[in-house]
Design an enzyme around this catalytic site. Structure first.
Site, PDB file in Angstrom:
ATOM      1  N   GLU A  64       1.546-111.333  17.101  1.00 18.99           N
ATOM      2  CA  GLU A  64       1.133-110.113  16.407  1.00 18.99           C
ATOM      3  C   GLU A  64       0.247-109.210  17.264  1.00 18.99           C
ATOM      4  O   GLU A  64       0.067-108.033  16.948  1.00 18.99           O
ATOM      5  CB  GLU A  64       0.390-110.465  15.109  1.00 18.99           C
ATOM      6  CG  GLU A  64       1.263-111.087  14.022  1.00 18.99           C
ATOM      7  CD  GLU A  64       1.633-112.534  14.299  1.00 18.99           C
ATOM      8  OE1 GLU A  64       2.745-112.937  13.930  1.00 18.99           O
ATOM      9  OE2 GLU A  64       0.801-113.248  14.907  1.00 18.99           O
ATOM     10  N   ASN A  65      -0.305-109.757  18.345  1.00 16.31           N
ATOM     11  CA  ASN A  65      -1.229-108.975  19.163  1.00 16.31           C
ATOM     12  C   ASN A  65      -0.555-107.841  19.932  1.00 16.31           C
ATOM     13  O   ASN A  65      -1.230-106.940  20.459  1.00 16.31           O
ATOM     14  CB  ASN A  65      -1.983-109.877  20.154  1.00 16.31           C
ATOM     15  CG  ASN A  65      -3.062-110.701  19.495  1.00 16.31           C
ATOM     16  OD1 ASN A  65      -3.463-111.754  20.006  1.00 16.31           O
ATOM     17  ND2 ASN A  65      -3.572-110.244  18.348  1.00 16.31           N
ATOM     18  N   ARG A  78     -15.770-107.896  18.628  1.00 18.08           N
ATOM     19  CA  ARG A  78     -17.019-107.705  17.895  1.00 18.08           C
ATOM     20  C   ARG A  78     -18.226-107.955  18.794  1.00 18.08           C
ATOM     21  O   ARG A  78     -19.236-107.257  18.707  1.00 18.08           O
ATOM     22  CB  ARG A  78     -17.062-108.626  16.671  1.00 18.08           C
ATOM     23  CG  ARG A  78     -16.074-108.220  15.586  1.00 18.08           C
ATOM     24  CD  ARG A  78     -16.261-109.025  14.321  1.00 18.08           C
ATOM     25  NE  ARG A  78     -15.892-110.420  14.483  1.00 18.08           N
ATOM     26  CZ  ARG A  78     -14.635-110.863  14.473  1.00 18.08           C
ATOM     27  NH1 ARG A  78     -13.627-109.996  14.334  1.00 18.08           N
ATOM     28  NH2 ARG A  78     -14.366-112.137  14.589  1.00 18.08           N
ATOM     29  N   TRP A  79     -18.126-108.948  19.651  1.00 19.11           N
ATOM     30  CA  TRP A  79     -19.195-109.253  20.607  1.00 19.11           C
ATOM     31  C   TRP A  79     -19.462-108.047  21.503  1.00 19.11           C
ATOM     32  O   TRP A  79     -20.617-107.669  21.739  1.00 19.11           O
ATOM     33  CB  TRP A  79     -18.789-110.456  21.450  1.00 19.11           C
ATOM     34  CG  TRP A  79     -19.784-110.888  22.483  1.00 19.11           C
ATOM     35  CD1 TRP A  79     -20.802-111.796  22.325  1.00 19.11           C
ATOM     36  CD2 TRP A  79     -19.848-110.455  23.847  1.00 19.11           C
ATOM     37  NE1 TRP A  79     -21.497-111.947  23.497  1.00 19.11           N
ATOM     38  CE2 TRP A  79     -20.926-111.130  24.456  1.00 19.11           C
ATOM     39  CE3 TRP A  79     -19.099-109.561  24.612  1.00 19.11           C
ATOM     40  CZ2 TRP A  79     -21.275-110.943  25.795  1.00 19.11           C
ATOM     41  CZ3 TRP A  79     -19.446-109.369  25.938  1.00 19.11           C
ATOM     42  CH2 TRP A  79     -20.523-110.053  26.520  1.00 19.11           C
ATOM     43  N   HIS A  99     -13.252-109.601  26.235  1.00 15.51           N
ATOM     44  CA  HIS A  99     -12.172-110.480  26.684  1.00 15.51           C
ATOM     45  C   HIS A  99     -12.530-111.145  28.016  1.00 15.51           C
ATOM     46  O   HIS A  99     -12.259-112.336  28.212  1.00 15.51           O
ATOM     47  CB  HIS A  99     -10.876-109.677  26.839  1.00 15.51           C
ATOM     48  CG  HIS A  99     -10.364-109.129  25.542  1.00 15.51           C
ATOM     49  ND1 HIS A  99     -10.237-109.881  24.404  1.00 15.51           N
ATOM     50  CD2 HIS A  99      -9.943-107.863  25.207  1.00 15.51           C
ATOM     51  CE1 HIS A  99      -9.760-109.131  23.417  1.00 15.51           C
ATOM     52  NE2 HIS A  99      -9.577-107.908  23.878  1.00 15.51           N
ATOM     53  N   ASP A 121     -11.863-116.248  18.811  1.00  8.92           N
ATOM     54  CA  ASP A 121     -12.022-115.008  18.064  1.00  8.92           C
ATOM     55  C   ASP A 121     -13.418-114.411  18.264  1.00  8.92           C
ATOM     56  O   ASP A 121     -14.386-115.123  18.516  1.00  8.92           O
ATOM     57  CB  ASP A 121     -11.792-115.280  16.579  1.00  8.92           C
ATOM     58  CG  ASP A 121     -11.586-114.013  15.767  1.00  8.92           C
ATOM     59  OD1 ASP A 121     -11.203-112.984  16.358  1.00  8.92           O
ATOM     60  OD2 ASP A 121     -11.801-114.059  14.546  1.00  8.92           O
ATOM     61  N   ASN A 127     -14.153-111.616  20.377  1.00 10.90           N
ATOM     62  CA  ASN A 127     -14.404-110.925  21.644  1.00 10.90           C
ATOM     63  C   ASN A 127     -14.736-109.445  21.434  1.00 10.90           C
ATOM     64  O   ASN A 127     -15.682-108.911  22.017  1.00 10.90           O
ATOM     65  CB  ASN A 127     -13.192-111.047  22.575  1.00 10.90           C
ATOM     66  CG  ASN A 127     -12.963-112.461  23.052  1.00 10.90           C
ATOM     67  OD1 ASN A 127     -13.852-113.305  22.995  1.00 10.90           O
ATOM     68  ND2 ASN A 127     -11.753-112.729  23.508  1.00 10.90           N
ATOM     69  N   SER A 152      -4.570-117.933  10.818  1.00 15.07           N
ATOM     70  CA  SER A 152      -3.937-116.876  11.615  1.00 15.07           C
ATOM     71  C   SER A 152      -2.682-117.330  12.367  1.00 15.07           C
ATOM     72  O   SER A 152      -2.516-117.048  13.551  1.00 15.07           O
ATOM     73  CB  SER A 152      -4.950-116.270  12.588  1.00 15.07           C
ATOM     74  OG  SER A 152      -5.983-115.611  11.885  1.00 15.07           O
TER      75      SER A 152
END
Length: 264
Positions: free
Chosen positions: A86-87, A43-44, A56, A39, A41, A215
């Protein structure tokens, strides 16, 4: 090789882990199976003014580094949450990019997988993937099937609830075909119908990126896993950060519902 493995640049600062600390880690209990929710990617990338796709891409490099480190310290299984059921709700442009990225990684890294003895196992709804991705995934699994250094489960179009539904269907089909009775259904029968059949359950679940939730990941398998949450976004999750997580795991007392001698 070790120096290269344990090194990653964060901005202009070089971060390293010494051979001594790696040796110390190897003296303690090593989790046979580690699950990772990759998790942070997006935000980075946002923090650096970059498109989410850059996060990514960088996250792929982190996974490669962690797999190499895992093999060196004796971890037998890694399960990486790469794309959830869900992605598919994400913007189509991002979904298309991710599908293309998966295909490129499988193609590009196949020789490396074999050189390093990595067995790749894709878990999830393979039939919903684009044909090109599905075919490449099946090819990678077939070609690496006999590798024995480490098994890497790539959770692709994966959901824990979806896996449990598939497990229930599998057991129901056996009961209907009179291959299994209701009285014979137990934890081992359930485990045998999961995507991770014949693998030990994860002893450690790592989630970087600052969030502290499961999740919908490996809901059955992580019943007794130690949970490790980190503020570090996945693209910055180095071998050093990973070893810190293993050290934390080694500091915990695992009782599995029982009591250690001398404890209340």
């Amino acid at each position: 090789m070790l120096k290269k493995l344990m090194k990653k640049l964060v901005g202009t600062k070089e971060v390293t882990t010494s051979k001594q600390s790696l040796a110390e880690i190897k003296q303690g209990p090593i989790p046979e199976h580690v699950a990772i929710i990759m998790d942070g990617n997006g935000r980075w990338a946002k923090q650096r003014g970059l498109p989410r796709t850059a996060g990514h891409q960088s996250g792929v490099e982190s996974l490669k580094e962690i797999v190499e480190c895992s093999a060196k310290i004796g971890i037998d299984y890694i399960t990486a949450y790469t794309f959830s059921t869900e992605n598919w709700k994400r913007p189509q442009k991002e979904v298309n990019f991710l599908m293309k990225l998966f295909q490129q990684v499988f193609e590009k890294e196949l020789d490396r997988f074999n050189q390093q003895g990595v067995k790749v196992n894709i878990i999830g709804y393979k039939d919903r993937l684009p044909d090109s991705v599905r075919k490449m995934a099946e090819e990678v699994m077939e070609i690496t099937a006999d590798n024995q250094t480490i098994t890497v489960n790539i959770a692709l179009d994966y959901g824990g609830r979806a896996e449990i539904i598939e497990m229930a269907k599998g057991i129901a089909a056996k009961v209907k075909a009179e291959q299994l009775s209701l009285e014979e259904i137990d934890e081992s029968q359930v485990a045998a119908e999961l995507y991770t059949a014949n693998q030990p359950d994860p002893a450690l679940l790592i989630r970087p990126g600052g969030e502290e939730r499961i999740s919908n990941f490996l809901l059955w398998q992580i019943a007794y896993a130690e949970l490790y949450f980190s503020q570090t976004c996945w693209p910055d999750f180095t071998a050093e950060t990973f070893i810190e997580a293993i050290a934390e795991f080694q500091s915990r007392e695992r009782r599995f519902g029982g009591l250690k001698k001398g404890r209340c």
